[in-house]
Motif scaffolding. Structure first.
Motif, mmCIF file in Angstrom:
data_model
loop_
_atom_site.group_PDB
_atom_site.id
_atom_site.type_symbol
_atom_site.label_atom_id
_atom_site.label_comp_id
_atom_site.label_asym_id
_atom_site.label_seq_id
_atom_site.Cartn_x
_atom_site.Cartn_y
_atom_site.Cartn_z
ATOM 1 N N VAL A 22 -3.926 5.606 -7.067
ATOM 2 C CA VAL A 22 -3.124 6.696 -7.609
ATOM 3 C C VAL A 22 -2.283 6.185 -8.772
ATOM 4 C CG1 VAL A 22 -1.285 8.370 -7.125
ATOM 5 C CG2 VAL A 22 -3.014 7.861 -5.373
ATOM 6 N N ALA A 23 -2.283 6.929 -9.882
ATOM 7 C CA ALA A 23 -1.385 6.640 -10.996
ATOM 8 C C ALA A 23 -0.088 7.412 -10.752
ATOM 9 C CB ALA A 23 -2.013 7.070 -12.320
ATOM 10 N N ASP A 24 0.987 6.682 -10.471
ATOM 11 C CA ASP A 24 2.262 7.299 -10.120
ATOM 12 C C ASP A 24 3.241 7.185 -11.283
ATOM 13 O OD1 ASP A 24 4.513 8.322 -8.900
ATOM 14 O OD2 ASP A 24 4.980 6.466 -7.831
ATOM 15 N N ASN A 25 3.573 8.328 -11.869
ATOM 16 C CA ASN A 25 4.477 8.307 -13.009
ATOM 17 C C ASN A 25 5.946 8.349 -12.605
ATOM 18 O OD1 ASN A 25 4.681 8.119 -15.868
ATOM 19 N ND2 ASN A 25 5.303 10.256 -15.950
ATOM 20 N N PHE A 26 6.230 8.335 -11.316
ATOM 21 C CA PHE A 26 7.621 8.136 -10.884
ATOM 22 C C PHE A 26 7.950 6.651 -10.902
ATOM 23 C CE2 PHE A 26 10.718 6.997 -7.649
ATOM 24 C CZ PHE A 26 11.820 7.709 -8.103
ATOM 25 N N SER A 27 7.226 5.887 -10.133
ATOM 26 C CA SER A 27 7.496 4.449 -10.045
ATOM 27 C C SER A 27 6.976 3.693 -11.253
ATOM 28 C CB SER A 27 6.861 3.872 -8.777
ATOM 29 O OG SER A 27 5.440 3.942 -8.840
ATOM 30 N N LYS A 28 6.115 4.345 -12.059
ATOM 31 C CA LYS A 28 5.426 3.713 -13.189
ATOM 32 C C LYS A 28 4.539 2.568 -12.682
ATOM 33 C CE LYS A 28 7.904 6.274 -16.020
ATOM 34 N NZ LYS A 28 8.816 6.934 -15.071
ATOM 35 N N LYS A 29 3.891 2.834 -11.538
ATOM 36 C CA LYS A 29 3.020 1.843 -10.916
ATOM 37 C C LYS A 29 1.680 2.463 -10.561
ATOM 38 C CE LYS A 29 6.914 -0.655 -8.786
ATOM 39 N NZ LYS A 29 7.551 -1.065 -7.506
ATOM 40 N N ILE A 30 0.715 1.587 -10.326
ATOM 41 C CA ILE A 30 -0.585 1.988 -9.812
ATOM 42 C C ILE A 30 -0.610 1.619 -8.330
ATOM 43 C CG2 ILE A 30 -3.071 1.873 -10.110
ATOM 44 C CD1 ILE A 30 -1.450 2.876 -12.564
ATOM 45 N N LEU A 31 -0.834 2.617 -7.477
ATOM 46 C CA LEU A 31 -0.755 2.432 -6.036
ATOM 47 C C LEU A 31 -2.146 2.454 -5.423
ATOM 48 C CD1 LEU A 31 2.162 4.928 -5.315
ATOM 49 C CD2 LEU A 31 2.327 2.519 -5.971
ATOM 50 N N THR A 32 -2.296 1.725 -4.328
ATOM 51 C CA THR A 32 -3.536 1.736 -3.552
ATOM 52 C C THR A 32 -3.232 2.220 -2.147
ATOM 53 O OG1 THR A 32 -4.506 -0.103 -4.806
ATOM 54 C CG2 THR A 32 -5.443 0.367 -2.657
ATOM 55 N N LEU A 33 -4.018 3.163 -1.663
ATOM 56 C CA LEU A 33 -3.874 3.683 -0.305
ATOM 57 C C LEU A 33 -5.149 3.402 0.477
ATOM 58 C CD1 LEU A 33 -2.347 5.434 1.819
ATOM 59 C CD2 LEU A 33 -3.557 7.403 0.856
ATOM 60 N N THR B 62 0.006 0.146 -0.873
ATOM 61 C CA THR B 62 0.453 -1.090 -1.504
ATOM 62 C C THR B 62 0.452 -0.882 -3.015
ATOM 63 O OG1 THR B 62 -1.814 -1.974 -1.510
ATOM 64 C CG2 THR B 62 -0.398 -2.577 0.352
ATOM 65 N N VAL B 63 1.168 -1.727 -3.722
ATOM 66 C CA VAL B 63 1.205 -1.649 -5.179
ATOM 67 C C VAL B 63 0.063 -2.483 -5.746
ATOM 68 C CG1 VAL B 63 2.531 -2.143 -7.257
ATOM 69 C CG2 VAL B 63 3.692 -1.272 -5.222
ATOM 70 N N LEU B 64 -0.847 -1.828 -6.430
ATOM 71 C CA LEU B 64 -1.945 -2.546 -7.072
ATOM 72 C C LEU B 64 -1.442 -3.257 -8.317
ATOM 73 C CD1 LEU B 64 -4.974 -3.214 -7.269
ATOM 74 C CD2 LEU B 64 -5.273 -1.064 -8.517
ATOM 75 N N ALA B 65 -0.597 -2.571 -9.086
ATOM 76 C CA ALA B 65 -0.044 -3.175 -10.306
ATOM 77 C C ALA B 65 1.212 -2.421 -10.715
ATOM 78 C CB ALA B 65 -1.064 -3.156 -11.439
#
Length: 365
Positions: free
Chosen positions: A95-106, A112-115
């Motif tokens: 998931v591209a999350d524009n709140f945390s400005k992170k790429i998440l893996t579920l 977890t944070v992918l990047a």
């Protein structure tokens, strides 16, 4: 909550928006309205093979649907501004999350944070993001928008940074590509929608430059098509790119005249939308959209559109446009509010709503 012919289910991430998320939505980066280019005559070319139900010439009244309390993909953060979701071969969702400005893996109900690194928060307690190529836990993004698998990793369009990033082997690097092999790195005004073909070539919408670029796995970039109306979403199938021209309120297809999209010898046909902003179902020549920003192709061959400013999901099939899911202006508990990224997995559609801060799950059966 009102919908049409759908078994509806809340999927992920219940959140309350603290601020209005900055997105394309028919405006440029400075908030000025985009100007739609003159509209080509719409074509009646059939894009899909599945027969569609008869529809009215305007957005239909929708039936009440049942909302399940069960989460389809539990485990994502409570606060989420999702722009895109994809599924990898290992069964994990990204998931591209524009709140945390992170790429998440579920995966298996755990996120977890992918990047992406933690960054300074603004006055609304929203992480500000940044720009840094580094190991995954130290890399920074400004506005992760689109996602797609690419050369053994995950490519991310980082819209506000004007960059395409690659997450691979524990690192993040910028892979904007070298235009026509000159060695100079290509720059983008606002990269958004991205997709790949069966040969592993990457395609990128540059929304504010009205172009689509292609990048080979070796990093050679070329202009696939230009003079589009603020393209924001892409999906590829069988030699054809389908594109949401957000600023021109229409859906088009791009096909290479010589069989090679990267050669730049391509033609475009408008497959749905008059070019005027509106909310009308019916024939592809008469239907209207309002800043569409997401596309997906279903198992039935139908093309599904996230019609962003209409708060609706539209289906293009057999030269007709049908609304299958919509929000209502006078009912604040209806959704989607601002659908963007779409993912279809088997007979389930996942809808990223970056304004509502949720990802929804809808059965297409």
């Amino acid at each position: 909550m009102k919908y049409k012919n759908l078994n509806y289910q809340i999927a992920i991430g219940i959140a309350t928006m603290a601020v209005l998320l900055s997105a394309c939505g028919g405006k440029n980066a400075q908030g000025e309205p985009e100007k739609a280019e003159p509209v080509e005559e719409a074509t009646t070319e059939t894009v899909v093979q599945e027969p569609a139900e008869e529809v009215e010439g305007s957005a239909p009244e929708s039936e009440t649907a049942t909302v399940s309390e069960e989460e389809a993909l539990p485990g994502l953060p409570e606060t989420l501004y999702p722009n895109a979701i994809i599924k990898l071969d290992d069964g994990s969702y990204v998931v591209a999350d524009n709140f945390s400005k992170k790429i998440l893996t579920l995966k298996d109900g755990e996120t977890t944070v992918l990047a992406g690194a933690d960054t300074v928060e603004d006055i609304f307690e929203v992480p500000s993001g940044g720009y840094s190529d580094d190991v995954c836990e130290k890399a920074m993004f400004a506005e992760p928008w689109g996602l797609t698998p690419f050369i053994g990793g995950v490519a991310v369009s980082d819209a506000a940074n004007g960059a395409v990033r690659l997450i691979k082997d524990g690192t993040v690097e910028t892979i904007n590509g070298s235009l026509d092999g000159t060695g100079a790195m290509l720059t983008y005004k606002r990269p958004t929608g991205i997709t790949v073909d069966e040969k592993g070539n990457l395609y990128i919408c540059d929304t504010l430059d009205d172009k689509i670029y292609g990048i080979t796995p070796e990093g050679v970039a070329s202009v696939v098509f230009k003079n589009l109306g603020n393209p924001t979403a892409l999906v590829y199938k069988s030699g054809t790119l389908y594109v949401a021209e957000t600023g021109s309120n229409r859906i088009s297809m791009i096909t290479a005249t010589d069989g090679n999209l990267l050669s730049g010898n391509a033609s475009k046909k408008v497959i749905a939308g008059t070019g005027d902003a509106g909310f009308e179902d019916g024939s592809v020549e008469e239907a209207t959209f309002s800043s569409p920003q997401g596309l997906a192709i279903g198992n039935d061959g139908a093309l599904y559109v996230a019609d962003t400013l209409n708060g609706a999901i539209r289906k293009i099939s057999q030269d007709k446009v049908e609304t299958i899911l919509q929000a209502y202006d006078d009912e604040i508990d209806t959704f989607p509010v601002s659908p963007v990224g779409l993912l279809i997995e088997d007979h389930t559609m996942y809808i990223c709503d970056n304004y509502a801060g949720k990802i929804y799950s809808v059965s297409l059966e």
